[in-house]
Design a protein around this motif. Sequence first.
Motif, PDB file in Angstrom:
ATOM      1  N   ARG A 204     -11.086   6.249   3.053  1.00  0.00           N
ATOM      2  CA  ARG A 204     -10.557   6.939   4.222  1.00  0.00           C
ATOM      3  C   ARG A 204     -11.766   7.148   5.119  1.00  0.00           C
ATOM      4  NH1 ARG A 204      -5.840  11.376   3.463  1.00  0.00           N
ATOM      5  NH2 ARG A 204      -4.301   9.812   3.931  1.00  0.00           N
TER       6      ARG A 204
ATOM      7  N   LYS B 112      -3.349  13.108  -5.187  1.00  0.00           N
ATOM      8  CA  LYS B 112      -4.561  12.348  -4.861  1.00  0.00           C
ATOM      9  C   LYS B 112      -5.787  13.232  -5.053  1.00  0.00           C
ATOM     10  CE  LYS B 112      -1.824  10.210  -1.426  1.00  0.00           C
ATOM     11  NZ  LYS B 112      -1.739   9.562  -0.149  1.00  0.00           N
TER      12      LYS B 112
ATOM     13  N   GLN C  58      -5.342  -3.919  -1.673  1.00  0.00           N
ATOM     14  CA  GLN C  58      -4.123  -3.202  -1.284  1.00  0.00           C
ATOM     15  C   GLN C  58      -3.038  -4.179  -0.846  1.00  0.00           C
ATOM     16  OE1 GLN C  58      -7.091  -1.936  -1.175  1.00  0.00           O
ATOM     17  NE2 GLN C  58      -6.754   0.072  -2.082  1.00  0.00           N
TER      18      GLN C  58
ATOM     19  N   ASP D 180      -7.837   4.885   7.805  1.00  0.00           N
ATOM     20  CA  ASP D 180      -8.427   4.164   6.673  1.00  0.00           C
ATOM     21  C   ASP D 180      -9.399   3.117   7.194  1.00  0.00           C
ATOM     22  OD1 ASP D 180      -7.073   5.466   4.604  1.00  0.00           O
ATOM     23  OD2 ASP D 180      -5.311   4.198   4.843  1.00  0.00           O
TER      24      ASP D 180
ATOM     25  N   SER E  41       0.641  15.823   3.925  1.00  0.00           N
ATOM     26  CA  SER E  41       0.246  16.974   3.108  1.00  0.00           C
ATOM     27  C   SER E  41      -0.851  17.816   3.746  1.00  0.00           C
ATOM     28  CB  SER E  41      -0.135  16.517   1.713  1.00  0.00           C
ATOM     29  OG  SER E  41      -1.057  15.470   1.781  1.00  0.00           O
TER      30      SER E  41
ATOM     31  N   THR F  97       2.676   8.306   4.804  1.00  0.00           N
ATOM     32  CA  THR F  97       3.851   9.013   5.297  1.00  0.00           C
ATOM     33  C   THR F  97       4.244   8.415   6.655  1.00  0.00           C
ATOM     34  OG1 THR F  97       3.015  10.981   4.195  1.00  0.00           O
ATOM     35  CG2 THR F  97       4.749  11.311   5.840  1.00  0.00           C
TER      36      THR F  97
ATOM     37  N   GLY G 260      -0.389   5.001  -3.017  1.00  0.00           N
ATOM     38  CA  GLY G 260      -0.638   6.373  -2.587  1.00  0.00           C
ATOM     39  C   GLY G 260      -2.111   6.723  -2.688  1.00  0.00           C
TER      40      GLY G 260
ATOM     41  N   HIS H 162      -0.017  -3.343  -6.845  1.00  0.00           N
ATOM     42  CA  HIS H 162      -0.775  -2.374  -6.060  1.00  0.00           C
ATOM     43  C   HIS H 162      -0.246  -2.410  -4.628  1.00  0.00           C
ATOM     44  CE1 HIS H 162      -5.012  -0.838  -4.738  1.00  0.00           C
ATOM     45  NE2 HIS H 162      -4.116   0.114  -4.796  1.00  0.00           N
ATOM     46  N   ALA H 163       0.103  -1.255  -4.091  1.00  0.00           N
ATOM     47  CA  ALA H 163       0.676  -1.200  -2.743  1.00  0.00           C
ATOM     48  C   ALA H 163       0.002  -0.099  -1.942  1.00  0.00           C
ATOM     49  CB  ALA H 163       2.171  -0.945  -2.831  1.00  0.00           C
TER      50      ALA H 163
END
Length: 541
Positions: free
Chosen positions: A434, A525, A360, A419, A187, A330, A304, A325-326
């Motif tokens: 991030r 986000k 995560q 990240d 994005s 992209t 995401g 939770h994952a």
Amino acid sequence: MLGLMMAEPLRVATIIEHAAKWHADTEIVSRLPEGGIHRYTYADANHRSKQLAQALLKLGVENGDRVGTLAWNTHRHFELYYGVAGIGAVCHTINPRLFPEQLVYIINHAEDRLLFFDLTFLPLVERLAAVCPTVEKWVLMAGPEHLPAASEMPGLCSYEDLLAAESGDYEWPSFDENTACSLCYTSGTTDQPKGVLYSHRSTLLHAFGISLPDALGCSALDVIMPVVPMFHVNAWGLPYAAPLNGSKLVLPGAGMDSASLFELMESEGVTFSAGVPTIWLALLQFMREGQRHFTTLKRTVVGGASCPPALMKAFEDELGVTVLHAWGMTETSPLGTGARLKAKHADLSPADSLAIRSKQGRAVFGIDMKIVGDDGHALPHDGVAFGDLLVRGPWVVRDYFRAHTPGELTADGWFRTGDVATIDPDGYMQITDRSKDVIKSGGEWISSIDLENLAVAHPAVAEAAVIGVPSAKWSERPLLIVVRRIGMELSAEEMLNFFRGRVAKFCEPDAVEFVDSLPHTATGKLLKTQLRKDFAGYSVA
Ligand code: ADP
């Protein structure tokens, strides 16, 4: 010596062919952007995807050509996934929520030859057509009755007309499994959008990977509704995994508001859904307000962006819906990790189990990962040391499409995710930030995600963001920005007190500001670049 097994190339079309043969009467149900519910089967979907393939060939679409889509989650978009990729062309899903300048950049950069769009986007594409010279034909994804009376868009026609002219009598061709099948641009919240070009091989391996029980887990008993849009990393692979497993697929179209989602979940018996936290935060509020309950929904995947533990707990305790939770991007197709427990965790208390499942998660087979320090050396998996997260695997990007700059790979072939994370001794990865969002206070790093998760655990908080603001003494300090829940009172003092004793003293936010809403990216986000602009010049005492 080579093995002696059949060398059947992995191809996307084999998925729909399989579903049409073995799950012929399993349904795909869509809410149409032009109104109404559409219902048909995998057998019908395969037939219509073949009609589409024939139409594309007649229009001269060749191997490797890009075919763009500006579309919601519907059966026609699903047919484009298969019809375009099935002939060796590239289905380029475009995020319609991007700014018009970004859309123009992306379409021109990809050199899309055809562009398929939903009725909702007619006003948008009428403006785009003049500045996207590579697009030879604009196709309205609806019947001819919805075509505008007059238009200057080149070759404008209706999707249903294109299909009606073809028989569907067509065999999917075979080709190299490394052929490109779809294209998705990031994005571009930080730079220009970059194109990730998936192959048939990477897409199939990812579809297998996400189907595993400890990953997203899909089965023929499931009714799957991807709330994550099909223009956002291929709806996390669910339009492939659902037919691969014979799951019924429910596509919510343009109706992404809580009332429409809930209505469709109930009427179609959805058991499993997936989407970004913003969607679930809104749905939770909607469910609470009306004291509503799900009758069929059993689990959902949240990813995401970081899923606040409070959201997870509320879905599980109040609504009986398990949250997975994952994490992914992209660039990783997207699934990288999922936070399911191991057998050794069977006897943990609910609080301890939530603490693990809020991370995560563990790497799915197909993804390898490590964290490294500034010197590039691997850091220990002790759950404390944090560093840059690197990943590699057969569904991780190697290079960006027509990139002007080199990719993000290290010399030894790992992808830099951008990240910052920890990995604990059981392999559970936790994103702290991030890299560009990390708050650096007097030599210590403060995780904005931790503070946001804690803030939304306060009953009066609907949403929260934390950014670093300049401080003369500490260089940066955390500023908390909060949206209150409708009808709830919350003072700055009460909010800040909420952190006392719940985080280390140096991590407590220095100030809180209340706002009516927070800015989000096109994929839902928190848009921290905007918040940093909005609060530029803010300083804490
Ligand atoms: P972009 O937001 O740049 O368009 P993606 O949609 O690919 O790109 O987002 C990938 C990023 O989203 C990851 O690098 C990570 O920062 C963030 N992200 C994804 N899932 C999670 C998660 N479960 N927790 C925290 N951050 C996440």
